[in-house]
Design an enzyme around this catalytic site. Sequence first.
Site, short mmCIF file in Angstrom:
data_model
loop_
_atom_site.label_atom_id
_atom_site.label_comp_id
_atom_site.label_asym_id
_atom_site.label_seq_id
_atom_site.Cartn_x
_atom_site.Cartn_y
_atom_site.Cartn_z
N THR A 52 6.24 -0.54 -0.24
CA THR A 52 7.63 -0.89 -0.54
C THR A 52 8.20 -0.04 -1.66
O THR A 52 9.41 0.26 -1.68
CB THR A 52 7.73 -2.38 -0.90
OG1 THR A 52 7.34 -3.17 0.24
CG2 THR A 52 9.15 -2.78 -1.29
N THR A 137 2.06 -3.92 -1.15
CA THR A 137 1.51 -5.08 -1.85
C THR A 137 0.74 -6.03 -0.94
O THR A 137 -0.06 -6.83 -1.44
CB THR A 137 2.63 -5.86 -2.56
OG1 THR A 137 3.58 -6.32 -1.59
CG2 THR A 137 3.32 -4.99 -3.60
#
EC number: 3.5.1.1
Length: 388
Positions: A52, A137
């Site tokens: 991300t 993540t």
Amino acid sequence: MVTSKCLATLAFGLGALASKAKAEKSTFDSDLTWISTYSSLPKVIIYNACGTILSASKYSRLDNINYGSGPPVTADHMIGNVTEVLKVAQLAVISFPVTGGSAGLNSSLYLNITQHVNRHLCTEGSDIAGGIMFHGTNTLEETAFGVDLTLNCSKPFVATGAMRPDTYISPDGRSNFFQAIATAVSRDARDRGGLIAFNDRITSIYYSTKSNANTPDTFRSIEQGNVGAFLGGQPYFYFSRPSYPTGRPHFDVTNTIELPVVVVLYGHQGFDASLMYAAVANGAKGIVHMGSGAASLSPSAREAAAELYKQGIPVVTVTRSVTGTDMPGIEKGPVFYASYLQGPQARIMLQLAINSDYALDEIRDLFEAPLRNAIYAPAPNSEWFADV
């Protein structure tokens, strides 16, 4: 949600930084190109597995759920947006191709990364201060844990990422990036094992887990606490004397390209123990069981574990609870207890132990010895539990 392909480049173009920085070939390693404004600054390598932090949305600056299909963001874009890092360190980038987000990764990525990290950071004569890793993540804690257990020197290795895409109205990745670099150049970060720099906090990779699926304050060591925090962009460590996590081992994977299969099974009411046999029949060389409470197994699961033990298949159990630990019994048995490790971390440690040809007793000691030594060895427990 990252769906775009990570662009792989071994060195990045200077772009908008051309007037402020210069690129130079490394005298230590020919595959590195350094970008810097001051050649006297410490050197840090960015091991880029995307995520991300390098993603964008084509929809809105408020989109933090359907991103990944916007214009690609590269490491040089990130450096261009956070030029303060060039007043802290000289940087080089090595990127690893990732398609479909971090949920689709396997151990080949951290094996690849750790072999680069050991060569760059840990080779005698290396002048590189530390390394950081960009990663999605969803499984950052797994890749980082694998690198942590296979890193062969005391230099800082710092994992980071983001929960918001770079196009968000207030992206967290840029701050995380700077803080990771600041940690990697800090001598106080040495001899602590791998670290995660995220949302103004420093945690130990060994104990960290993603605790929230959506918000930036997601990586936590809930039971063990933070190692430090960031103030004015700089790391502040709560304990001046560095130390490694209790029981943290090291494995040599220099010539390893693939690890044995280990599966994680979630224990619950009505658990079907035949899944344990099915996993082995399908090629699993070990099983991690996530048990209720203090890693409890149902009678049928315990019976299956005992049978698999006779076949040379280790079964490690961890608690499925958010915090706390499992407890090895007084007598050593066919089920191994994983202490304070989470399920994904126990899986990786078991893979590495099997790959290193650990015998079953050695695997048990790997997981249980720290707890056993703490619980059963000191007086008066050594008298009360005399059968140990």
